[in-house]
Design a protein around this motif. Structure first.
Motif, PDB file in Angstrom:
ATOM      1  N   VAL A 148     -80.059  14.621 -37.948  1.00 50.40           N
ATOM      2  CA  VAL A 148     -78.671  14.358 -38.348  1.00 50.40           C
ATOM      3  C   VAL A 148     -77.735  15.057 -37.365  1.00 50.40           C
ATOM      4  CG1 VAL A 148     -76.964  14.592 -40.186  1.00 50.40           C
ATOM      5  CG2 VAL A 148     -79.378  14.240 -40.762  1.00 50.40           C
ATOM      6  N   THR A 149     -76.868  14.277 -36.737  1.00 47.33           N
ATOM      7  CA  THR A 149     -75.865  14.821 -35.822  1.00 47.33           C
ATOM      8  C   THR A 149     -74.495  14.592 -36.415  1.00 47.33           C
ATOM      9  OG1 THR A 149     -77.280  14.251 -33.946  1.00 47.33           O
ATOM     10  CG2 THR A 149     -74.985  14.795 -33.463  1.00 47.33           C
ATOM     11  N   SER A 150     -73.720  15.664 -36.564  1.00 51.60           N
ATOM     12  CA  SER A 150     -72.389  15.561 -37.158  1.00 51.60           C
ATOM     13  C   SER A 150     -71.378  16.299 -36.298  1.00 51.60           C
ATOM     14  CB  SER A 150     -72.380  16.151 -38.575  1.00 51.60           C
ATOM     15  OG  SER A 150     -72.796  17.509 -38.558  1.00 51.60           O
ATOM     16  N   ALA A 151     -70.099  15.959 -36.491  1.00 54.66           N
ATOM     17  CA  ALA A 151     -69.044  16.582 -35.691  1.00 54.66           C
ATOM     18  C   ALA A 151     -68.866  18.048 -36.056  1.00 54.66           C
ATOM     19  CB  ALA A 151     -67.733  15.830 -35.878  1.00 54.66           C
ATOM     20  N   VAL A 152     -69.062  18.366 -37.331  1.00 54.65           N
ATOM     21  CA  VAL A 152     -68.936  19.746 -37.818  1.00 54.65           C
ATOM     22  C   VAL A 152     -70.143  20.022 -38.705  1.00 54.65           C
ATOM     23  CG1 VAL A 152     -66.414  19.755 -37.719  1.00 54.65           C
ATOM     24  CG2 VAL A 152     -67.563  19.004 -39.806  1.00 54.65           C
ATOM     25  N   PRO A 153     -70.488  21.292 -38.922  1.00 60.24           N
ATOM     26  CA  PRO A 153     -71.628  21.591 -39.793  1.00 60.24           C
ATOM     27  C   PRO A 153     -71.437  21.025 -41.192  1.00 60.24           C
ATOM     28  CG  PRO A 153     -70.965  23.540 -38.554  1.00 60.24           C
ATOM     29  CD  PRO A 153     -69.894  22.514 -38.324  1.00 60.24           C
TER      30      PRO A 153
ATOM     31  N   GLN B 266     -89.431  12.263 -49.687  1.00 59.56           N
ATOM     32  CA  GLN B 266     -88.560  13.404 -49.451  1.00 59.56           C
ATOM     33  C   GLN B 266     -88.241  13.514 -47.969  1.00 59.56           C
ATOM     34  OE1 GLN B 266     -90.230  17.100 -50.730  1.00 59.56           O
ATOM     35  NE2 GLN B 266     -88.384  18.295 -50.357  1.00 59.56           N
ATOM     36  N   MET B 267     -87.015  13.900 -47.664  1.00 53.79           N
ATOM     37  CA  MET B 267     -86.577  14.003 -46.281  1.00 53.79           C
ATOM     38  C   MET B 267     -86.345  15.467 -45.897  1.00 53.79           C
ATOM     39  SD  MET B 267     -86.410  10.766 -45.616  1.00 53.79           S
ATOM     40  CE  MET B 267     -85.597  10.729 -44.020  1.00 53.79           C
ATOM     41  N   HIS B 268     -86.734  15.792 -44.665  1.00 50.45           N
ATOM     42  CA  HIS B 268     -86.362  17.080 -44.091  1.00 50.45           C
ATOM     43  C   HIS B 268     -85.278  16.820 -43.064  1.00 50.45           C
ATOM     44  CE1 HIS B 268     -86.578  21.135 -42.531  1.00 50.45           C
ATOM     45  NE2 HIS B 268     -86.664  20.632 -41.315  1.00 50.45           N
ATOM     46  N   LEU B 269     -84.117  17.475 -43.212  1.00 50.79           N
ATOM     47  CA  LEU B 269     -82.987  17.240 -42.332  1.00 50.79           C
ATOM     48  C   LEU B 269     -82.989  18.247 -41.195  1.00 50.79           C
ATOM     49  CD1 LEU B 269     -80.098  16.621 -44.927  1.00 50.79           C
ATOM     50  CD2 LEU B 269     -81.769  14.999 -44.007  1.00 50.79           C
ATOM     51  N   ASN B 270     -83.095  17.752 -39.967  1.00 52.78           N
ATOM     52  CA  ASN B 270     -82.871  18.573 -38.784  1.00 52.78           C
ATOM     53  C   ASN B 270     -81.423  18.362 -38.372  1.00 52.78           C
ATOM     54  OD1 ASN B 270     -85.350  19.794 -38.453  1.00 52.78           O
ATOM     55  ND2 ASN B 270     -86.177  18.199 -37.140  1.00 52.78           N
ATOM     56  N   LEU B 271     -80.626  19.417 -38.433  1.00 50.45           N
ATOM     57  CA  LEU B 271     -79.175  19.295 -38.282  1.00 50.45           C
ATOM     58  C   LEU B 271     -78.720  19.743 -36.903  1.00 50.45           C
ATOM     59  CD1 LEU B 271     -78.215  20.787 -41.767  1.00 50.45           C
ATOM     60  CD2 LEU B 271     -78.474  18.380 -41.158  1.00 50.45           C
ATOM     61  N   ASP B 272     -77.848  18.936 -36.309  1.00 48.85           N
ATOM     62  CA  ASP B 272     -77.285  19.250 -35.007  1.00 48.85           C
ATOM     63  C   ASP B 272     -75.785  18.962 -35.064  1.00 48.85           C
ATOM     64  OD1 ASP B 272     -77.352  20.087 -32.363  1.00 48.85           O
ATOM     65  OD2 ASP B 272     -77.636  18.059 -31.596  1.00 48.85           O
ATOM     66  N   VAL B 273     -75.006  19.746 -34.355  1.00 46.93           N
ATOM     67  CA  VAL B 273     -73.546  19.570 -34.338  1.00 46.93           C
ATOM     68  C   VAL B 273     -73.116  19.108 -32.958  1.00 46.93           C
ATOM     69  CG1 VAL B 273     -71.312  20.699 -34.604  1.00 46.93           C
ATOM     70  CG2 VAL B 273     -73.202  21.302 -36.136  1.00 46.93           C
TER      71      VAL B 273
ATOM     72  N   GLY C 286     -67.799  11.542 -37.844  1.00 48.44           N
ATOM     73  CA  GLY C 286     -68.832  10.852 -38.598  1.00 48.44           C
ATOM     74  C   GLY C 286     -70.165  11.543 -38.432  1.00 48.44           C
ATOM     75  N   ILE C 287     -71.227  10.814 -38.719  1.00 49.02           N
ATOM     76  CA  ILE C 287     -72.569  11.353 -38.512  1.00 49.02           C
ATOM     77  C   ILE C 287     -73.446  10.280 -37.905  1.00 49.02           C
ATOM     78  CG2 ILE C 287     -72.460  13.008 -40.426  1.00 49.02           C
ATOM     79  CD1 ILE C 287     -74.255  11.058 -42.002  1.00 49.02           C
ATOM     80  N   SER C 288     -74.492  10.729 -37.238  1.00 45.58           N
ATOM     81  CA  SER C 288     -75.538   9.844 -36.754  1.00 45.58           C
ATOM     82  C   SER C 288     -76.846  10.346 -37.335  1.00 45.58           C
ATOM     83  CB  SER C 288     -75.587   9.860 -35.221  1.00 45.58           C
ATOM     84  OG  SER C 288     -76.726   9.164 -34.749  1.00 45.58           O
ATOM     85  N   VAL C 289     -77.621   9.443 -37.924  1.00 42.48           N
ATOM     86  CA  VAL C 289     -78.892   9.806 -38.531  1.00 42.48           C
ATOM     87  C   VAL C 289     -79.990   8.999 -37.857  1.00 42.48           C
ATOM     88  CG1 VAL C 289     -80.260   9.883 -40.652  1.00 42.48           C
ATOM     89  CG2 VAL C 289     -77.781  10.270 -40.748  1.00 42.48           C
ATOM     90  N   ARG C 290     -81.012   9.698 -37.374  1.00 42.63           N
ATOM     91  CA  ARG C 290     -82.161   8.997 -36.780  1.00 42.63           C
ATOM     92  C   ARG C 290     -83.406   9.336 -37.580  1.00 42.63           C
ATOM     93  NH1 ARG C 290     -85.962   9.931 -32.573  1.00 42.63           N
ATOM     94  NH2 ARG C 290     -84.954  11.866 -31.899  1.00 42.63           N
ATOM     95  N   VAL C 291     -84.055   8.302 -38.084  1.00 40.20           N
ATOM     96  CA  VAL C 291     -85.329   8.434 -38.794  1.00 40.20           C
ATOM     97  C   VAL C 291     -86.332   7.574 -38.044  1.00 40.20           C
ATOM     98  CG1 VAL C 291     -86.556   8.119 -40.963  1.00 40.20           C
ATOM     99  CG2 VAL C 291     -84.138   8.765 -40.989  1.00 40.20           C
ATOM    100  N   GLY C 292     -87.225   8.223 -37.312  1.00 37.85           N
ATOM    101  CA  GLY C 292     -88.142   7.462 -36.471  1.00 37.85           C
ATOM    102  C   GLY C 292     -87.365   6.729 -35.394  1.00 37.85           C
TER     103      GLY C 292
END
Length: 271
Positions: free
Chosen positions: A205-210, A230-237, A244-250
């Motif tokens: 998960v990439t977002s503009a702010v935490p 169940q999902m494990h979120l790896n967070l990046d700013v 917005g956010i960008s989510v990559r799953v596979g």
């Protein structure tokens, strides 16, 4: 992998899980021994061809593996590898890949036992982000001219005392024994293995702010409903995502605002 190798790997995973369910088994030691077997099979092409030769009986190949490995690694590692060579493999390389996966899984099992698996997942992700953003570091770690010792020393300076020992071992094996993979692909594979230890899928998960705790909880719940696990979120700013956010799953990438994505998840569930 073709079907024969997939079936063989699935059986090997089950044997490893059954073995490491016993707390008397030193999973870290087993990981090191399986890594040593991986290096041997990678180096000795003729040996891995013999051990995957379909014209030879499974029992004969298991006996050969036991003779070669006995006294070099522990009984658990010998039994695992002997069981693997009894199976049918589509390609000899698939055996090497699978032994390596078992080595990494054993290390992750040790991390899970000690309650460090979440930390290891996060450290693998963060290291991957550092590598992708630092071209000089990536070049140093993937250089064909740099020695294994030099790469190991560089990793010790980066990770030693700053990450879990399991993380350092996993990354060091990947860097010093890349086996034709890119560093990024190897790190992603390790991250997926870590997630599989608790039957979870990794979402980057990439977002503009935490994200705050409530946002993370809502996003994780929405993604779990969509993907059925169940999902494990790896967070990046990254401010470039502009709120917005960008989510990559596979291989799937989802872009949009948090509110829009949650609304879409609701609509998909309703439909």
């Amino acid at each position: 992998m073709n079907s024969a190798s997939r079936e063989a790997l699935a059986a090997a995973r089950e044997r490893l899980d059954a073995l490491t369910d016993s707390t008397s088994v030193d999973a870290s030691k087993l990981a090191d021994e399986l890594a040593a077997v991986t290096a041997l099979l990678q180096r000795e092409v003729s040996l891995r061809r013999v051990l995957t030769d379909p014209s030879q009986s499974g029992e004969a190949k298991a006996e050969l593996a036991a003779r070669l490995l006995g006294g070099q690694v522990g009984g658990e590692a010998v039994d695992l590898v002997s069981g693997m060579v009894r199976s049918r493999w589509s390609q000899s390389r698939d055996l090497v890949d699978s032994v390596e996966e078992l080595a990494n899984t054993a290390d992750l099992t040790a991390a899970q036992r000690s309650g460090a698996l979440d930390d290891v997942e996060d450290e693998l992700f963060r290291f991957g982000r550092i590598v992708s953003s630092d071209t000089e570091l990536r070049s140093a770690l993937t250089s064909r001219t740099a020695t294994t010792a030099a790469k190991g020393e560089l990793l010790r300076s980066l990770l030693g005392g700053k990450s879990r020992p399991v993380t350092e071992r996993l990354v060091t094996r990947l860097v010093t024994q890349p086996r034709g993979r890119s560093l990024e692909a190897g790190l992603e594979s390790l991250s997926k293995l870590a997630a599989d230890r608790r039957d979870r899928t990794v979402a980057i998960v990439t977002s503009a702010v935490p994200l705050n705790d409530l946002q993370k909880q809502r996003l994780g719940a929405a993604l779990a409903k969509i993907y059925g696990r169940q999902m494990h979120l790896n967070l990046d700013v990254d401010p470039a995502v502009l709120g917005g956010i960008s989510v990559r799953v596979g291989d799937e990438v989802i872009n949009g605002t948090i509110a829009d994505r949650l609304d879409e998840a609701t609509r998909r569930m309703a439909g």
